[in-house]
Design an enzyme around this catalytic site. Structure first.
Site, PDB file in Angstrom:
ATOM      1  N   ASP A  49      -3.349 -45.644 -13.746  1.00  0.00           N
ATOM      2  CA  ASP A  49      -4.241 -45.370 -14.882  1.00  0.00           C
ATOM      3  C   ASP A  49      -3.495 -44.781 -16.073  1.00  0.00           C
ATOM      4  O   ASP A  49      -3.778 -45.123 -17.223  1.00  0.00           O
ATOM      5  CB  ASP A  49      -5.372 -44.415 -14.460  1.00  0.00           C
ATOM      6  CG  ASP A  49      -6.542 -45.191 -13.854  1.00  0.00           C
ATOM      7  OD1 ASP A  49      -6.358 -46.379 -13.533  1.00  0.00           O
ATOM      8  OD2 ASP A  49      -7.635 -44.598 -13.709  1.00  0.00           O
ATOM      9  N   ARG A 122     -18.275 -53.057 -15.972  1.00  0.00           N
ATOM     10  CA  ARG A 122     -18.677 -51.652 -16.153  1.00  0.00           C
ATOM     11  C   ARG A 122     -19.265 -51.498 -17.562  1.00  0.00           C
ATOM     12  O   ARG A 122     -18.590 -51.789 -18.556  1.00  0.00           O
ATOM     13  CB  ARG A 122     -17.478 -50.724 -15.933  1.00  0.00           C
ATOM     14  CG  ARG A 122     -16.951 -50.823 -14.497  1.00  0.00           C
ATOM     15  CD  ARG A 122     -15.663 -50.051 -14.286  1.00  0.00           C
ATOM     16  NE  ARG A 122     -15.853 -48.605 -14.283  1.00  0.00           N
ATOM     17  CZ  ARG A 122     -14.856 -47.739 -14.134  1.00  0.00           C
ATOM     18  NH1 ARG A 122     -13.608 -48.170 -13.980  1.00  0.00           N
ATOM     19  NH2 ARG A 122     -15.096 -46.449 -14.147  1.00  0.00           N
ATOM     20  N   SER A 170     -20.176 -39.758 -18.621  1.00  0.00           N
ATOM     21  CA  SER A 170     -19.830 -38.708 -19.576  1.00  0.00           C
ATOM     22  C   SER A 170     -18.621 -39.127 -20.410  1.00  0.00           C
ATOM     23  O   SER A 170     -18.333 -38.531 -21.440  1.00  0.00           O
ATOM     24  CB  SER A 170     -19.525 -37.408 -18.839  1.00  0.00           C
ATOM     25  OG  SER A 170     -18.343 -37.562 -18.078  1.00  0.00           O
ATOM     26  N   GLU A 348     -15.273 -47.458 -10.204  1.00  0.00           N
ATOM     27  CA  GLU A 348     -14.353 -48.547  -9.860  1.00  0.00           C
ATOM     28  C   GLU A 348     -15.056 -49.637  -9.046  1.00  0.00           C
ATOM     29  O   GLU A 348     -14.715 -50.803  -9.100  1.00  0.00           O
ATOM     30  CB  GLU A 348     -13.157 -48.000  -9.088  1.00  0.00           C
ATOM     31  CG  GLU A 348     -12.074 -47.370  -9.955  1.00  0.00           C
ATOM     32  CD  GLU A 348     -12.397 -45.962 -10.411  1.00  0.00           C
ATOM     33  OE1 GLU A 348     -13.582 -45.539 -10.350  1.00  0.00           O
ATOM     34  OE2 GLU A 348     -11.463 -45.264 -10.857  1.00  0.00           O
ATOM     35  N   HIS A 395      -9.302 -46.417  -5.335  1.00  0.00           N
ATOM     36  CA  HIS A 395      -8.418 -45.400  -4.771  1.00  0.00           C
ATOM     37  C   HIS A 395      -9.173 -44.335  -3.989  1.00  0.00           C
ATOM     38  O   HIS A 395      -8.729 -43.886  -2.940  1.00  0.00           O
ATOM     39  CB  HIS A 395      -7.612 -44.759  -5.898  1.00  0.00           C
ATOM     40  CG  HIS A 395      -8.458 -44.212  -7.027  1.00  0.00           C
ATOM     41  ND1 HIS A 395      -8.208 -43.024  -7.633  1.00  0.00           N
ATOM     42  CD2 HIS A 395      -9.571 -44.690  -7.645  1.00  0.00           C
ATOM     43  CE1 HIS A 395      -9.101 -42.799  -8.578  1.00  0.00           C
ATOM     44  NE2 HIS A 395      -9.943 -43.809  -8.610  1.00  0.00           N
ATOM     45  N   ARG A 396     -10.343 -43.926  -4.495  1.00  0.00           N
ATOM     46  CA  ARG A 396     -11.044 -42.829  -3.822  1.00  0.00           C
ATOM     47  C   ARG A 396     -11.642 -43.259  -2.476  1.00  0.00           C
ATOM     48  O   ARG A 396     -11.720 -42.456  -1.555  1.00  0.00           O
ATOM     49  CB  ARG A 396     -12.116 -42.218  -4.725  1.00  0.00           C
ATOM     50  CG  ARG A 396     -11.536 -41.633  -5.976  1.00  0.00           C
ATOM     51  CD  ARG A 396     -12.303 -40.477  -6.557  1.00  0.00           C
ATOM     52  NE  ARG A 396     -11.685 -40.145  -7.834  1.00  0.00           N
ATOM     53  CZ  ARG A 396     -10.553 -39.464  -7.961  1.00  0.00           C
ATOM     54  NH1 ARG A 396      -9.925 -39.011  -6.897  1.00  0.00           N
ATOM     55  NH2 ARG A 396     -10.041 -39.236  -9.145  1.00  0.00           N
ATOM     56  N   LYS A 420      -3.703 -45.936  -8.298  1.00  0.00           N
ATOM     57  CA  LYS A 420      -4.454 -45.688  -9.531  1.00  0.00           C
ATOM     58  C   LYS A 420      -4.269 -44.236  -9.982  1.00  0.00           C
ATOM     59  O   LYS A 420      -4.123 -43.970 -11.171  1.00  0.00           O
ATOM     60  CB  LYS A 420      -5.940 -45.987  -9.284  1.00  0.00           C
ATOM     61  CG  LYS A 420      -6.775 -46.016 -10.535  1.00  0.00           C
ATOM     62  CD  LYS A 420      -8.147 -46.580 -10.216  1.00  0.00           C
ATOM     63  CE  LYS A 420      -8.840 -47.116 -11.461  1.00  0.00           C
ATOM     64  NZ  LYS A 420      -9.283 -46.113 -12.391  1.00  0.00           N
TER      65      LYS A 420
END
Ligand code: DC
Length: 671
Positions: A49, A122, A170, A348, A395-396, A420
């Site tokens: 990123d 997105r 946000s 993501e 990634h998470r 990422k």
């Protein structure tokens, strides 16, 4: 598809120096680029990123160079990028895409902003609409309200009041706030609806202030940027450790570390400006032992041997770190509900759907709503099951599920997606998590490995894997399905779908007892043939690794130490001469009242050995780090005693050096 196999973990302890915060790094890069003067950015995150942001800034003509200490020096362009026309590719980096959209809308040039296909799904329409009220000139190139975008010079309207939705991302408000000083006129931003992820906006305001722009605010409702505001370099800016990345290690501590030896994350502390640092409070609310200092936080299991407790939490303030709680919940008593997480759906991947789907693969009961996730921890009636976890290029998801290995072995697909935000995540994970130990016992047919392994396992209270049985079962299942043993694809597909249940007295195939059937000479020969087929071995690999459970495993076969468990704590190569092994085999057959001819048996055994040794994949051989145990003149009792003696001589990782998980990665077909 690449994968990483994680065995069941026993415990965790140690320290982790965190990589820099992604959210701070990308904001600091952008503000340093926009500022007057040169900024030295210290401890900046180096990940996918941030690479996208740096590439974009370089393409816009911003000069960046490495300092002698490996940090980054950014020459600010004073609010005016040198390159006035460019096409920028921003991958799936939301922090880069949203903020650059806002900033470039007022930068006076003509720019195209693109990303990966998921980035184009997105939504960004609310940000674009808000920018348009200030006179921005933005066009969606494919679908209205979504990237890719074409930006042309704005026709800035002084004294605007801009309304922006606060309940989608946000990052819209953050991007707008960072961009408005470039408009050069006084502007007020009003937030429509409930503002989510407030700490990220706080972070933006904090960074803007460090770069010389103070925003006037009325709570979370209205923000004003004064006319003539401009960014000025603070000289040096130190990036905090990433609080979202910290969540995985703090969770490791809460699940698997003792109070005496907790897991500690360094680079982020109680006064961090990142909202996700409050993840530590959520762990504490679950009963974990949490200690915070200025620049580190540590976590361990609850005191007094108590279990973690499930929680019901509004996660709006920790949207990213809250994902980690969905897996911590598996190790708690009572349900956990993560509420107010609708924003997960536009990250993501649709993170609510992804977490629910992958938790269900582990046999976890999950309830999924538009903006919540409820997790019921496993119990005797609903135990965790090993599973292959998909990561959705998120990634998470990959990092969260690594924690589930404290409950059950699992395979993580595409583990490289962690790049990422945390490229060496799994190395760091392996340095603090202790896997259950494995004893790998390999050797040729009838060398006594089965009897020795089963008894060693019993003596230690470990699980036992008879890997040869899996090849025998595959041969039997193929025979029953009428599939030729030489048909690699056919046999591999049978191997991948084997319905097998090992139990105390034998083994069932499709619900039928086959313990004796697989021991016949014909199946010995069939097993050796199907075992030479690479696709069959691949299909059985994770099934074998799924036996790698607490408190430990003894595995016997031909490639336990070389392929299946290369990180085994003890590797033994058991052997005896063909003549002695043939005699043992004859004795076994006679005991079962089966016909046995010594010379035929010996010839057959030598032929199988030759095939097992000569095959190109996972051949039978003594590994360099395997200890040789010649059973020519040894009884089973003596062989068992020898293996146990060797095992007890090896210093335990928690008494001696660190035990690092062998990274059992690879590339698999879709068998
Ligand atoms: O150990 P066993 O005799 O039950 O094994 C049956 C066959 O399976 C043997 O010919 C080799 C093969 N095998 C293998 O290739 N790899 C293993 N890990 C175990 C067995």
């Amino acid at each position: 598809m690449t994968f990483l196999d994680l065995p069941q973990m026993l415990s965790a302890s140690g320290s982790v120096a965190l990589p820099g915060s992604k959210s701070i790094s990308n904001r600091a890069l952008l503000l340093a680029a926009l500022a007057q003067g040169e900024t030295e950015l210290r401890a900046l995150l180096d990940s996918d990123d941030t690479a996208r942001m740096r590439e974009a800034l370089a393409a816009l003509g911003v000069l960046m160079s490495a300092t002698d200490d490996g940090d980054l020096r950014v020459s600010g362009c004073g609010g005016r990028f040198p390159v006035r026309q460019a096409e920028l590719f921003l991958g799936n980096a939301g922090t880069a895409f949203r903020s650059l959209t806002a900033v470039l809308a007022f930068a006076g040039g003509e720019y195209v902003l693109k990303g990966v296909p998921r980035m184009h799904e997105r939504p960004i329409g609310d940000l674009v609409d808000a920018l348009k009220t200030c006179g921005a000139n933005i066009e969606s190139l494919e679908k209205e309200g979504f990237p890719p975008l074409l930006l042309r010079p704005a026709d800035i309207r002084p004294g605007s009041v801009v309304k922006i939705r606060g309940d989608v991302s946000s990052q819209f408000l953050s991007g707008l706030l960072m961009a408005l000083p470039l408009a050069g006129v006084e502007t007020t931003v009003e937030v429509d609806g409930e503002l989510i992820s407030k700490p990220y906006v706080e972070l933006t305001l904090n960074l803007m202030a460090r770069f010389g722009v103070t925003v006037k605010r009325e709570g979370w409702r209205a923000f004003s940027i004064p006319a003539g505001a401009c960014y000025r370099s603070p000289g040096v800016y130190q990036v905090e450790g990433d609080a979202s990345s910290a969540s995985y290690f703090l969770a490791l501590g809460a699940i698997g570390a003792s109070v005496e030896n907790p897991v500690r994350v360094e680079g982020v502390g109680r006064n961090a400006i990142q909202g996700d640092v409050r993840f530590a409070d959520a762990l504490a609310a679950m009963g974990a032992t949490v200690t915070e200092s200025e620049d580190w936080i540590s976590a361990a299991r609850p005191t007094g041997g108590k279990p973690l407790r499930g929680i019901h939490l509004d996660c709006n303030h920790i949207p990213d770190a809250a994902m980690t709680l969905a897996v911590v919940a598996l190790f708690a008593q009572g349900e956990t509900t993560l509420a107010n997480i609708a924003s997960w759906r536009v990250k993501e991947t649709d993170r609510i759907a992804a977490m629910a789907a992958e938790l269900r693969k582990l046999n976890v009961r999950v309830e999924e709503g538009a903006d919540f996730l409820k997790i019921v921890p496993p119990d005797a009636a609903h135990p965790l099951q090993p599973a292959v976890i998909d990561t959705y290029d998120d990634h998470r998801v990959a990092m969260c599920f690594s924690l589930a290995s404290f409950g059950v072995p699992l395979r993580i697909r595409d583990p490289g997606c962690v790049a990422k935000t945390f490229p060496d995540y799994f190395d760091r994970f392996g340095a603090v998590a202790q896997p259950a130990p494995v004893i790998a016992i390999d050797g040729p047919t009838a060398s006594g490995k089965g009897a020795v392994s089963a008894r060693v396992a019993r003596a230690l209270g470990f699980h036992y894997l008879d890997s040869g049985a899996l090849y025998r079962l595959t041969a039997l299942a193929a025979r029953e399905a009428g599939v030729d043993w030489a048909d690699e694809a056919g046999v591999a597909s049978i191997a991948a779908r084997l319905d097998v249940m090992f139990h105390a007295d034998g083994v069932r195939l499709n619900g039928r007892e086959v313990g004796e059937a697989i021991r016949h000479e014909e199946m010995s020969s069939g097993a050796s043939k199907v075992a030479a087929l690479p696709a069959v071995r691949e299909a059985l690999l994770f099934r074998q690794r799924a036996f790698h459970c607490a408190p430990g495993l003894v595995g016997d076969g031909r490639d336990m130490g070389s392929v299946v468990f290369p990180g085994a704590r003890l590797k033994v190569f058991l052997t005896a001469s063909p003549a002695v092994r043939a005699e043992r085999r004859v004795r076994q057959l006679l005991e079962r009242n089966e016909p046995a001819n010594l010379s035929v048996i010996q010839a057959d055994l030598e032929a199988r050995d030759a095939r097992d040794r000569a095959r190109p994949v996972a051949p039978l051989k003594q590994e360099a780090d395997a200890l040789l145990l010649d059973t020519e003149y040894l009884g089973v009792d003596e062989a068992v005693a020898k293996v146990l003696d060797w095992y007890h001589q090896i210093p335990l990782p928690w008494r001696g050096g660190r035990g690092v998980i062998p990274l059992c990665g690879g590339v698999a077909g879709e068998a």
